[in-house]
Design a protein around this motif. Structure first.
Motif, PDB file in Angstrom:
ATOM      1  N   ARG A 292       4.244  -4.897  11.047  1.00 45.38           N
ATOM      2  CA  ARG A 292       3.812  -3.664  10.377  1.00 45.38           C
ATOM      3  C   ARG A 292       4.910  -2.599  10.417  1.00 45.38           C
ATOM      4  NH1 ARG A 292      -1.225  -5.200  12.424  1.00 45.38           N
ATOM      5  NH2 ARG A 292      -0.937  -4.040  14.348  1.00 45.38           N
TER       6      ARG A 292
ATOM      7  N   GLU B 256       3.912  -9.601  17.611  1.00 42.95           N
ATOM      8  CA  GLU B 256       4.561  -9.937  16.356  1.00 42.95           C
ATOM      9  C   GLU B 256       3.943  -9.197  15.162  1.00 42.95           C
ATOM     10  OE1 GLU B 256       5.433 -14.195  16.829  1.00 42.95           O
ATOM     11  OE2 GLU B 256       5.626 -14.190  14.651  1.00 42.95           O
ATOM     12  N   GLU B 257       2.615  -9.048  15.204  1.00 43.61           N
ATOM     13  CA  GLU B 257       1.955  -8.374  14.077  1.00 43.61           C
ATOM     14  C   GLU B 257       2.335  -6.907  14.008  1.00 43.61           C
ATOM     15  OE1 GLU B 257      -2.319  -8.966  13.697  1.00 43.61           O
ATOM     16  OE2 GLU B 257      -1.956 -11.074  14.244  1.00 43.61           O
TER      17      GLU B 257
END
Lengths: 201, 361
Positions: free
Chosen positions: B235, B230-231
């Motif tokens: 980004r 998810e991160e």
């Protein structure tokens, strides 16, 4: 509607302009006022006038008060370097009732809401920056509602204050005390798990 | 699970009526315009808080009335439950076992349902929005977190578009970029994770429905690259927003994000939307629905209610029979048809004329 008194119609119409008051409630209130005992309406009218004349925002925090300064800001024992940001005066009352907070407040008088055309300029943001500087605040707690508007407003405040070196925190979200896990919605529960805390430390 | 009793009040052309139904295949018959689809629509509305035909709830209320109510007694492994959804001046109000659920979003999808309809051809033929709605209706029943995130994403998107429309300064945009990325990354991650299961289930269903040896491939086509966690998606989303800032300011709307996602469908290696025959498109659409049904059945541990609205008339007799085999895993199926389909033996019949249930059982 010839059968209805014009005055009653006007009063009902005025009352429906109030938030949360529909036509039916307005009619109930009207008949209540008509049947109310001697003096009630006169007193109410006088009170409304007095409230309107004497109550105004505190020059420090924006809380509603009868003087220049509200009770919290006038209290010398409160920590002026700790500021809790709330949306409305009613939210201040809620936090104050907890008895847990010894800092001062800052009432925004709303939240940023692009769909309603409310931007930061319509809120008391400049005053907040001012107070953080003059009182050299160490922490600003943002206690806006945990919805989209409340969260984006909190983020805006964090960015706004970041050049000033003050710590900006957000109130935690989680489970109601004394509640059952059964009754928590899944997202609240997930956030409560993400925000878990170690016991016995 | 199955609905043993359904009660409608002021829903479309129904004044007030009660239908009792056994589990199994229930054939809903009657002339055109009698209200066959309306009955299925009511069940869909009760389960998901929305129609499968319109976004305007107002249209669901019987002409001249101002409120409607749908109730159903549902039998499942948890025993008997009473579901109710009212719509009127106060909006939509849901209750389970007579206990009101304060927020509709906490209720939607408690009762699972999959609807097949004549408009499903648009899944294979239509605009990406149709396939996004398919994803949302399916995944919203898989996970309530998905539903919350979806609601939040669109709330942020509307606000962000309002800011772009009046060319708001960067400082005002920033919180909305942040929230859009957070909710958008969750949605993209969720859709990407679900897509492989969908691809396998849809390919299997296609194989069962079409006797010809054709392969059917479903692929997630995200607006934001969905590699990684998810991160990382977050980004990538941030970078996309940054790159597209100029275009967004010119067009004054949000141009990238899961609201621009799609599913790519291919039959025999060719884009189904452009190159497949109508028969192939119909089978592709049907396969997506069958996949939705089977995947929901698996995650929820209980088969969803199946609503088949006028599906048979579009299919040849062979496909009709195979569809009946494919959906045999359902506990209850409501099946509308003007003429009884070939090779399908119903467990019960409901006969409808002009908003009246004439006979059921």
């Amino acid at each position: 509607m010839a059968w209805q008194s014009k005055l009653i119609g006007r009063l009902v119409n005025e009352l429906t302009k109030m938030p949360g008051v529909g036509r039916k409630t307005a009619q109930r209130l009207t008949y209540f006022l008509l049947k109310a005992p001697e003096g009630y309406v006169e007193n109410l009218a006088r009170l409304l006038n007095e409230v309107k004349q004497h109550v105004s925002p505190c020059r420090e925090c924006g809380n509603l008060t009868e003087g220049e300064q509200c009770g919290v800001c006038a209290d010398d024992t409160r920590n002026r370097r700790l500021i809790c940001v709330v949306e409305e005066p009613a939210d201040l009352t809620l936090v104050e009732r907890t008895g847990e907070f010894n800092g001062v407040y800052h009432v925004l008088m709303g939240v940023i809401s692009p769909l309603e055309g409310i931007g930061p300029d319509q809120l008391r943001m400049a005053e907040l920056v001012n107070r953080v500087q003059t009182h050299q605040a160490v922490e600003v707690i943002v206690a806006t509602d945990p919805d989209v508007e409340g969260d984006t407003t909190a983020y805006y405040i964090a960015k706004l204050l970041s050049p000033l070196g003050v710590k900006v925190t957000r109130i935690a979200r989680g489970l109601p005390v004394g509640g059952d896990l059964d009754f928590a919605d899944e997202v609240t529960l997930a956030q409560a798990i993400a925000g878990r805390q170690e016991i016995g430390k | 699970m199955f609905a043993s009793q359904i009660h409608l009040k002021n829903f479309r052309n129904y004044r007030e009526t009660t239908v009792t139904a056994p589990p199994g295949l229930i054939l809903v018959v009657g002339p055109n315009g009698a209200g066959k689809t309306n009955l299925l629509e009511a069940v869909h509305f009760l389960a998901l808080g929305r129609s499968f035909r319109t976004n305007r709830d107002r249209d669901l209320v019987r002409l001249g009335e101002d409120a409607l109510s749908v109730r159903a007694t549902v039998q499942s492994a948890c025993g008997e439950q009473l579901f109710a959804l009212d719509y009127g001046a106060a909006g939509k109000v849901a209750a389970v076992n007579d206990e009101t659920i304060p927020r509709l979003i906490d209720y939607v999808g408690t009762l699972a349902v999959v609807a097949f309809g004549p408009d499903d051809l648009a899944l294979a033929k239509g605009e990406p929005a149709v396939r996004r709605r398919f994803l949302d209706v399916w995944l919203g029943q898989e996970s309530r977190e998905y539903l919350y995130t979806l609601q939040r994403y669109y709330a942020v998107l509307r606000s962000r578009n309002a800011l772009l429309a009046r060319a708001a300064p960067r400082a005002e945009m920033e919180p909305y970029d942040h929230e859009l990325v957070a909710a958008g990354a969750t949605l993209t991650f969720f859709r990407a994770g679900a897509a492989s299961g969908l691809a396998a289930a849809a390919a299997a269903a296609y194989g069962e429905l079409a006797p010809e040896d054709e392969d059917f491939v479903v692929e997630y086509d995200p607006a934001v690259p969905c590699d990684g966690d998810e991160e990382e998606i977050g980004r990538a989303f941030e970078r996309k927003l940054e790159e597209g800032r100029g275009a967004e300011e010119r067009r004054r709307q949000t141009l990238v994000g899961p609201h621009r996602d799609d599913l790519r469908l291919a039959v025999k290696g060719c884009d189904a939307r452009r190159f497949a025959s109508e028969g192939q498109q119909r089978t592709a659409a049907l396969s997506l629905r069958v996949a939705q049904f089977r995947l929901l059945k698996k995650t929820r541990g209980d088969p969803p209610l199946l609503l088949l609205d006028d599906v048979a008339s579009e299919l040849d007799a062979g496909r009709q029979r195979r569809l009946a085999d494919v959906v045999a895993g359902a506990e209850q199926i409501f099946f509308t048809a003007t003429t009884p389909p070939a090779g399908i033996e119903p467990d019960a019949k409901i006969r409808i004329s002009e908003g009246q249930i004439e006979a059921s059982g």
